[in-house]
Design an enzyme around this catalytic site. Structure first.
Site, PDB file in Angstrom:
ATOM      1  N   GLU A 115       0.867  -1.337   0.051  1.00 38.07           N
ATOM      2  CA  GLU A 115      -0.217  -0.086  -0.385  1.00 38.07           C
ATOM      3  C   GLU A 115       0.783   1.236  -0.178  1.00 38.07           C
ATOM      4  OE1 GLU A 115      -2.842   0.242   3.378  1.00 38.07           O
ATOM      5  OE2 GLU A 115      -4.411  -2.189   2.208  1.00 38.07           O
ATOM      6  N   GLU A 139      -4.097  -9.104   0.729  1.00 38.58           N
ATOM      7  CA  GLU A 139      -4.761  -8.226   1.448  1.00 38.58           C
ATOM      8  C   GLU A 139      -5.974  -8.832   2.559  1.00 38.58           C
ATOM      9  OE1 GLU A 139      -2.059  -5.846   4.086  1.00 38.58           O
ATOM     10  OE2 GLU A 139      -3.548  -5.477   5.103  1.00 38.58           O
TER      11      GLU A 139
HETATM   12  C1  GAL Z   1      -3.702  -2.177   5.315  1.00 36.46           C
HETATM   13  C2  GAL Z   1      -2.502  -2.145   5.684  1.00 36.46           C
HETATM   14  C3  GAL Z   1      -2.109  -3.376   6.478  1.00 36.46           C
HETATM   15  C4  GAL Z   1      -3.299  -3.104   8.188  1.00 36.46           C
HETATM   16  C5  GAL Z   1      -4.558  -3.534   7.400  1.00 36.46           C
HETATM   17  C6  GAL Z   1      -5.508  -3.127   8.668  1.00 36.46           C
HETATM   18  O1  GAL Z   1      -4.708  -1.562   4.315  1.00 36.46           O
HETATM   19  O2  GAL Z   1      -1.884  -3.410   4.605  1.00 36.46           O
HETATM   20  O3  GAL Z   1      -1.076  -3.126   7.454  1.00 36.46           O
HETATM   21  O4  GAL Z   1      -2.850  -1.855   8.674  1.00 36.46           O
HETATM   22  O5  GAL Z   1      -5.021  -2.180   6.558  1.00 36.46           O
HETATM   23  O6  GAL Z   1      -7.039  -3.135   8.592  1.00 36.46           O
END
Ligand code: GAL
Length: 795
Positions: free
Chosen positions: A412, A488
């Site tokens: 991100e 993710e």
């Molecule tokens: C994502 C990020 C992670 C964490 C997660 C929480 O956007 O890559 O590091 O912050 O969100 O939902």
């Protein structure tokens, strides 16, 4: 100290005898500096984990842009509220081997140091490395005093606002001295690839980059038991690089299900005399990512059942410990996970060794930031000067681990915006390719619209999407790769054992007790519940799999309670910070672990005061159908319904009215035959403590750990799910008390002190073995109004 024989390679870990002091002491680089009053520590070490928690540490008034915030507000627990900020010095006095500097060299190697390391030897500056997660080494031959006492000094420094989670502090990974010939294999100089793999035959290519004068190479591949499998034939050599191909008949392939490994011995010679030898464990496996067939391992199509893992080990902080890492990975494997993503940083070598050994595929990630900042003092300060070096080191140090199946160049990164970012993505991907042409590169992208427009997403080998399930379809159509990875997913939030009413789906819901509900229906504004990913994984052949955020709760980033004190650790974990499974664990297990029966009921059944009120019941199971009974009365049968989002993967009884007693579920097979059952009972008063160790035999190496789960139970042995009882611990014999954790993200009790309250009836005590001491370890746990319990573990 023994003297060094020519041709021998000695790796000497520097673990014992270090001195540490928080603060800045520029004179501590001098040999004559008096460090007698400093704390004695062993490496790996985390100077911040003993706290205390303090709201004022790293208090930030910021808008978390990647969470969609526009207004700055005060954030207290972002980095865990533990004292990682500031400067700290380490010093070590060690006696060096007797070497001949004409013929031998000595490297000083760090697997990582948090952070901004500056290294001095015998009063001289040796070098530095800013990235806390990067591997680095120096040739210290010139500065070393062979056969004499040497003084190593390391200065570390952590800025405030330098991380989005608890980064920890200190020399938290291995440090070692490597003594070898000057005519040798270069550091990280072997490269093992398997360009052809079938069940009948595999081609294993071994390259060795050398230094000094080396004229030949030999390679031998053995089974783990030491049986010779294959040897090098012809050796090609070009200017210091040697290459040989070995053929392996009927290879035992590496996979998560069968993590077969071989022992590879690579040796180099000069005038017939062996000058160096490297021994490593390697696996034979093939990887393929195509639009037609998605991801294939050894020719078999599969989807990643992955989890993202942060680097902290909960109550023991960031100091690398193999036993703690192994426990985490085993808990994930038992859930059915077959992959991890090391979010958002370079993994420890121990973690990779364990993934090779236990069978977990790895996305090895590099950065959470490139040139554009997420946090003021993040990696953006170092990107220009260090990114190339850090990527090269990552690939060189870890490329022979079979478990790694993909590199990630970033997570991100705000560089997703703008044309400079596209160039950076290309530059980084090219760097990975140059170092390792055999594995693809991904980036976890959250700015999906922007990367579709700019071409950022199109150039990546593997487009990784973070959340935004509503954009998968469009991304798949617009990107040219023909597949999309859920790099993710989920980020569902919950606190173990906490259930909120009424039971509804919520985004960024906050409650006054700073907990989130374990009905697993709450997420953040950008994230979603597990089902939204399951549906994509199951219905779209072009989705390569998912990496759930996260396997375990971690220190810092207490969304949705970033602004509320004392919330100080995450709610995203499938397991809590102590490693105890939350309910969600069983939802993933019911999907991922097809070998194990899952039949799990939630919530608990101790709802004094809710008599007659609607208290929904969910069942997570790999059976399709089940019937629920309350105190013997059927509440009806539920069957998974593929046409309804919430009934496709869980069984739900939404209108149950609470009455104390026994809640029982009976699962049926396809012929309506009862095949399994489970009960949850209303527990009586807390009566005693149940102690269960995950490991009852400890290695007497001073590092091995046993995790003892303590559960408060009633007279009949039913767990008391709401008991928050202060306990104390004492340990005698061949072990010591290491830490305790109850998984409560709002608790300010310290992990290293032998007392803590249970959280919803449970906590976990970590015991550590004593070096060289064998015999029993005795753990006594006392709770107010309860008889003391003793657990004995044998060495
Ligand atoms: C994502 C990020 C992670 C964490 C997660 C929480 O956007 O890559 O590091 O912050 O969100 O939902």
């Amino acid at each position: 100290m023994s003297s060094f024989t020519y041709g021998q390679r000695i790796e000497r870990p520097l673990e014992e005898g270090w001195k540490f002091q928080k603060g800045d002491f520029p004179e501590a680089m001098e040999v004559s500096y008096n460090d007698r009053k400093w704390e004695s520590v062993t490496i790996p070490h985390d100077w911040a984990i003993k706290g205390p928690f303090d709201k004022s540490i790293d208090l930030q008034t910021v808008a978390i842009v990647q969470d969609g915030e526009e207004k700055a507000t005060e954030k207290s627990g972002r980095t865990g509220a533990l004292p990682y900020i500031g400067t700290g010095w380490y010093r070590l006095s060690f006696e060096a081997e007797e070497i001949n500097k004409e013929q031998q060299q000595v490297l000083l190697h760090f697997d990582g140091a948090m952070s901004e390391a500056k290294v001095y030897l015998n009063g001289e500056y040796i070098g530095e490395h800013p990235y806390g997660y990067g591997y680095f080494y120096f040739d210290i031959t010139k500065h070393l005093r062979p056969g004499q006492e040497n003084i190593l000094a390391v200065r570390l420094h952590n800025e405030p606002k330098s991380s989005r989670w608890y980064p920890g502090a200190g020399i938290y990974r291995k440090v070692k001295l490597i003594t070898k010939s000057k005519n040798a294999i270069e550091h990280w100089g072997t490269t093992v690839t398997t360009p052809y793999v079938s069940e009948e035959k595999a081609k294993v290519v071994v390259k060795a980059q050398t230094v000094g004068t080396v004229d030949s190479l030999s390679v031998a591949l053995y089974t783990q038991e030491g049986i010779l499998v294959a040897e090098s034939g012809n050796v090609l050599s070009f200017e210091g690089e040697f290459e040989t191909i070995i053929a392996v008949d009927q290879p035992n392939l590496w996979s998560p299900e069968h993590p077969n490994l071989y022992r590879l011995v690579t040796a180099v010679y000069r005038n017939g005399e062996k000058t160096d030898e490297v021994v490593e464990r390697v696996g034979i496996r093939s990887l393929s990512y195509t639009a037609e067939r998605g991801f294939e391992l050894n020719g078999q199509r599969r989807k990643f059942k992955g989890v993202c893992l942060h680097h902290d080990l909960g109550p023991i902080g960031i100091a690398v410990n193999r036993a703690a890492l192994k426990r985490q990975l085993l808990i994930m494997k038992e859930m059915g996970a077959d992959a991890i993503r090391t979010a958002h940083n370079m993994p420890s070598i121990e973690q990779l060794e364990l993934c090779d050994e236990l069978g977990l595929m790895v996305i090895a990630e590099s950065f959470d930031e490139w040139k554009k900042p997420k946090v003021e003092n993040g990696y953006n300060r170092f990107f220009d000067e260090w990114a190339k070096i850090d990527v090269e080191h990552l690939v060189r140090a870890t490329k022979n681990h079979s478990s790694i199946v993909m590199w990630s160049a970033g997570n991100e990164v705000p560089d997703q915006w703008g044309s400079e970012g596209v160039k950076r993505a290309r530059w980084l991907q090219d760097l990975f390719h140059k170092e390792d042409p055999t594995r693809p590169v991904t980036v976890g992208m959250d700015q999906v619209k922007a990367v579709m427009e700019s071409g950022f997403g199109a150039i990546l080998d593997i487009p990784g999407l973070n959340y935004r399930t509503h954009l998968y379809e469009e991304a798949y159509e617009r990107f040219p790769q023909g597949f999309v990875l859920g790099s993710e997913t989920a980020s569902t939030v919950s606190s173990r054992g906490i259930y909120k009413f009424p039971v509804k789906e919520y985004k960024t819901k906050k409650y006054s007790d700073m907990h989130s509900s374990s009905y697993d229906l709450e997420a953040c504004s950008w994230s979603n519940i597990p089902e939204d990913d399951f549906i994509l994984q199951d219905d779209q052949p072009w989705v390569l799999g998912e990496f759930v955020w996260t396997g375990f709760d971690y220190l810092g980033e207490p969304s949705p309670y970033n602004e509320e004190w004392p919330s100080r650790s995450s709610y995203f974990g499938i397991c809590d910070l102590a490693g105890i499974p939350k309910d969600r664990y069983y939802l993933y297990r019911s999907r991922w672990n097809t070998e194990k029966e899952t039949l799990h009921i939630l919530p608990h059944w101790n709802w004094e005061g809710r008599e007659g009120e609607v208290t929904p019941v969910f069942v997570y199971t790999n059976y399709k159908k089940a019937e629920l009974f309350l105190n013997g009365k059927s509440l009806g049968t539920r069957e998974k319904d593929p046409s309804t989002r919430l009934d496709r993967y869980r069984l739900r009884w939404m209108d149950v009215q609470y009455e104390p007693g026994v809640l029982k579920v009976i699962a049926y097979d396809d012929n309506d035959k009862p095949v399994a059952e489970k009960e949850v009972r209303t527990a009586g008063k807390p009566h005693r403590l149940l102690l269960e160790a995950d490991k009852t035999v400890l290695k007497s190496d001073g590092k091995d750990l046993s995790y003892v789960t303590v559960t408060v139970v009633d007279k009949e042995g039913n767990p008391c799910p709401t008991a928050n009882i202060p306990l104390t611990f004492s340990v005698k014999g061949a072990g010591s008390f290491k830490a305790v954790c109850n998984g409560d993200p709002t608790s300010l009790e310290m992990f290293h002190l032998p007392k803590m309250k249970t959280f919803n009836g449970k906590l976990v005590v970590t015991l550590q073995s004593k070096e060289g001491e064998s015999g029993d370890v005795f753990l006594t746990v006392k709770g107010k109004g309860m008889k003391a319990e003793l657990l004995i573990i044998n060495d």
